[in-house]
Design a protein around this motif. Structure first.
Motif, PDB file in Angstrom:
ATOM      1  N   THR A  95       1.319  -1.772  11.011  1.00 28.44           N
ATOM      2  CA  THR A  95       0.470  -2.798  10.413  1.00 28.44           C
ATOM      3  C   THR A  95       0.468  -2.566   8.911  1.00 28.44           C
ATOM      4  O   THR A  95       0.307  -1.432   8.458  1.00 28.44           O
ATOM      5  N   VAL A  96       0.673  -3.638   8.169  1.00 28.62           N
ATOM      6  CA  VAL A  96       0.669  -3.558   6.708  1.00 28.62           C
ATOM      7  C   VAL A  96      -0.492  -4.395   6.183  1.00 28.62           C
ATOM      8  O   VAL A  96      -0.627  -5.576   6.519  1.00 28.62           O
ATOM      9  N   PHE A  97      -1.342  -3.758   5.385  1.00 24.83           N
ATOM     10  CA  PHE A  97      -2.397  -4.467   4.665  1.00 24.83           C
ATOM     11  C   PHE A  97      -1.791  -4.792   3.307  1.00 24.83           C
ATOM     12  O   PHE A  97      -1.637  -3.904   2.459  1.00 24.83           O
ATOM     13  N   ALA A  98      -1.398  -6.048   3.128  1.00 23.97           N
ATOM     14  CA  ALA A  98      -0.578  -6.460   1.987  1.00 23.97           C
ATOM     15  C   ALA A  98      -1.404  -7.121   0.886  1.00 23.97           C
ATOM     16  O   ALA A  98      -1.892  -8.245   1.060  1.00 23.97           O
ATOM     17  N   PRO A  99      -1.562  -6.448  -0.261  1.00 26.97           N
ATOM     18  CA  PRO A  99      -2.311  -7.048  -1.368  1.00 26.97           C
ATOM     19  C   PRO A  99      -1.547  -8.205  -2.014  1.00 26.97           C
ATOM     20  O   PRO A  99      -0.331  -8.129  -2.220  1.00 26.97           O
ATOM     21  N   THR A 100      -2.271  -9.248  -2.345  1.00 27.73           N
ATOM     22  CA  THR A 100      -1.680 -10.406  -3.023  1.00 27.73           C
ATOM     23  C   THR A 100      -1.419 -10.082  -4.493  1.00 27.73           C
ATOM     24  O   THR A 100      -1.896  -9.073  -5.016  1.00 27.73           O
ATOM     25  N   ASN A 101      -0.717 -10.985  -5.157  1.00 32.82           N
ATOM     26  CA  ASN A 101      -0.510 -10.844  -6.612  1.00 32.82           C
ATOM     27  C   ASN A 101      -1.853 -10.786  -7.337  1.00 32.82           C
ATOM     28  O   ASN A 101      -2.033 -10.002  -8.273  1.00 32.82           O
ATOM     29  N   ALA A 180       6.206  -5.778  12.522  1.00 29.52           N
ATOM     30  CA  ALA A 180       4.880  -5.410  12.018  1.00 29.52           C
ATOM     31  C   ALA A 180       3.902  -6.566  12.132  1.00 29.52           C
ATOM     32  O   ALA A 180       4.297  -7.725  12.264  1.00 29.52           O
ATOM     33  N   THR A 181       2.636  -6.212  12.058  1.00 25.72           N
ATOM     34  CA  THR A 181       1.559  -7.179  11.868  1.00 25.72           C
ATOM     35  C   THR A 181       1.115  -7.027  10.420  1.00 25.72           C
ATOM     36  O   THR A 181       0.974  -5.908   9.936  1.00 25.72           O
ATOM     37  N   VAL A 182       0.915  -8.151   9.740  1.00 23.81           N
ATOM     38  CA  VAL A 182       0.508  -8.111   8.336  1.00 23.81           C
ATOM     39  C   VAL A 182      -0.870  -8.752   8.198  1.00 23.81           C
ATOM     40  O   VAL A 182      -1.135  -9.817   8.752  1.00 23.81           O
ATOM     41  N   HIS A 183      -1.740  -8.069   7.471  1.00 20.87           N
ATOM     42  CA  HIS A 183      -3.035  -8.621   7.079  1.00 20.87           C
ATOM     43  C   HIS A 183      -2.987  -8.704   5.549  1.00 20.87           C
ATOM     44  O   HIS A 183      -2.917  -7.676   4.868  1.00 20.87           O
ATOM     45  N   ILE A 184      -2.993  -9.920   5.021  1.00 21.16           N
ATOM     46  CA  ILE A 184      -2.939 -10.114   3.571  1.00 21.16           C
ATOM     47  C   ILE A 184      -4.353  -9.927   3.023  1.00 21.16           C
ATOM     48  O   ILE A 184      -5.312 -10.515   3.530  1.00 21.16           O
ATOM     49  N   ILE A 185      -4.481  -9.060   1.994  1.00 22.01           N
ATOM     50  CA  ILE A 185      -5.794  -8.697   1.457  1.00 22.01           C
ATOM     51  C   ILE A 185      -5.906  -9.041  -0.027  1.00 22.01           C
ATOM     52  O   ILE A 185      -4.895  -9.193  -0.710  1.00 22.01           O
ATOM     53  N   ASP A 186      -7.163  -9.141  -0.495  1.00 22.48           N
ATOM     54  CA  ASP A 186      -7.400  -9.593  -1.876  1.00 22.48           C
ATOM     55  C   ASP A 186      -7.655  -8.467  -2.871  1.00 22.48           C
ATOM     56  O   ASP A 186      -7.974  -8.724  -4.029  1.00 22.48           O
ATOM     57  N   THR A 187      -7.525  -7.215  -2.435  1.00 24.12           N
ATOM     58  CA  THR A 187      -7.774  -6.066  -3.313  1.00 24.12           C
ATOM     59  C   THR A 187      -6.804  -4.945  -2.939  1.00 24.12           C
ATOM     60  O   THR A 187      -6.554  -4.723  -1.748  1.00 24.12           O
ATOM     61  N   VAL A 188      -6.270  -4.251  -3.935  1.00 27.17           N
ATOM     62  CA  VAL A 188      -5.401  -3.104  -3.678  1.00 27.17           C
ATOM     63  C   VAL A 188      -6.270  -1.954  -3.208  1.00 27.17           C
ATOM     64  O   VAL A 188      -7.305  -1.650  -3.808  1.00 27.17           O
TER      65      VAL A 188
END
Length: 194
Positions: A95-101, A180-188
């Motif tokens: 699982t990847v918690f992926a921070p946005t730009n 993988a499962t990705v959860h896009i997040i708003d903070t690093v």
């Protein structure tokens, strides 16, 4: 009288077996249907078709899939600088918690530039965003997961509102990629200081 008692026992036993089955059919079908479907406010901005769509990303390993999403370009640059593309693309069931730009923009530019040029620190931060198991929406309400960096991160929330470490909001979760499962997040996320 004994025959009547036996008949009652059989009926009661049958009812006990039937009750869980009928309860299962009464359970809302939506919960089963929603399992694994992307959720969250930012999911609406994902293209409906092409490599950057949910269907397109589901065909590619996670680092490649992220490269098709323009909102994750800073993350993709960081993953390349850390030399983690192959590691992520070859990982299984992560699982990847992926921070946005925009998440990266919250970090002062001088600090971000410093981290991007420090491969060891960058690797530590990026691997803190990866959990070595698939974490879907149903595990996010009150979760604690070991990251590839070695520390733990926590998740909390309900419905479609979830946070990671009480700081980052999941803006689009349960995004599938081939590995993988990705959860896009708003903070690093920052790993705990060791």
């Amino acid at each position: 009288m004994n025959a009547h008692r036996t008949g009652v026992r059989i009926l009661v036993g049958s009812a006990a077996l039937a009750l869980p089955l009928s309860m299962a059919t009464l359970a809302p079908a939506a919960s089963a249907d929603d399992m694994g479907k992307p959720f969250g406010p930012a999911c609406a901005s994902v293209p409906k078709e092409g490599a950057g769509s949910f269907d397109g990303m589901a065909k590619d390993p996670v680092a490649t899939a992220a490269s098709h999403n323009p909102d994750l370009s800073t993350l993709v640059t960081a993953v390349k600088k850390a030399g983690l593309v192959d590691t992520l693309n070859n990982a299984k069931n992560v699982t990847v918690f992926a921070p946005t730009n925009d998440a990266f923009k919250k970090i002062p530019k001088a600090d971000l530039d410093k981290v991007l040029n420090d491969k060891a620190q960058l690797t530590k931060i990026l691997t803190y965003h990866v959990v070595g198991e698939k974490v879907m929406k149903d595990k996010l309400a009150d979760g604690s997961f070991k990251t590839l960096e070695g520390s733990k991160l926590t998740t909390s929330g309900s419905g479609e509102a979830f946070k990671v470490n009480d700081s980052a909001k999941i803006v689009c979760g349960d995004v599938p990629t081939s590995n993988a499962t990705v959860h896009i997040i708003d903070t690093v996320l920052m790993p705990p200081k060791s």
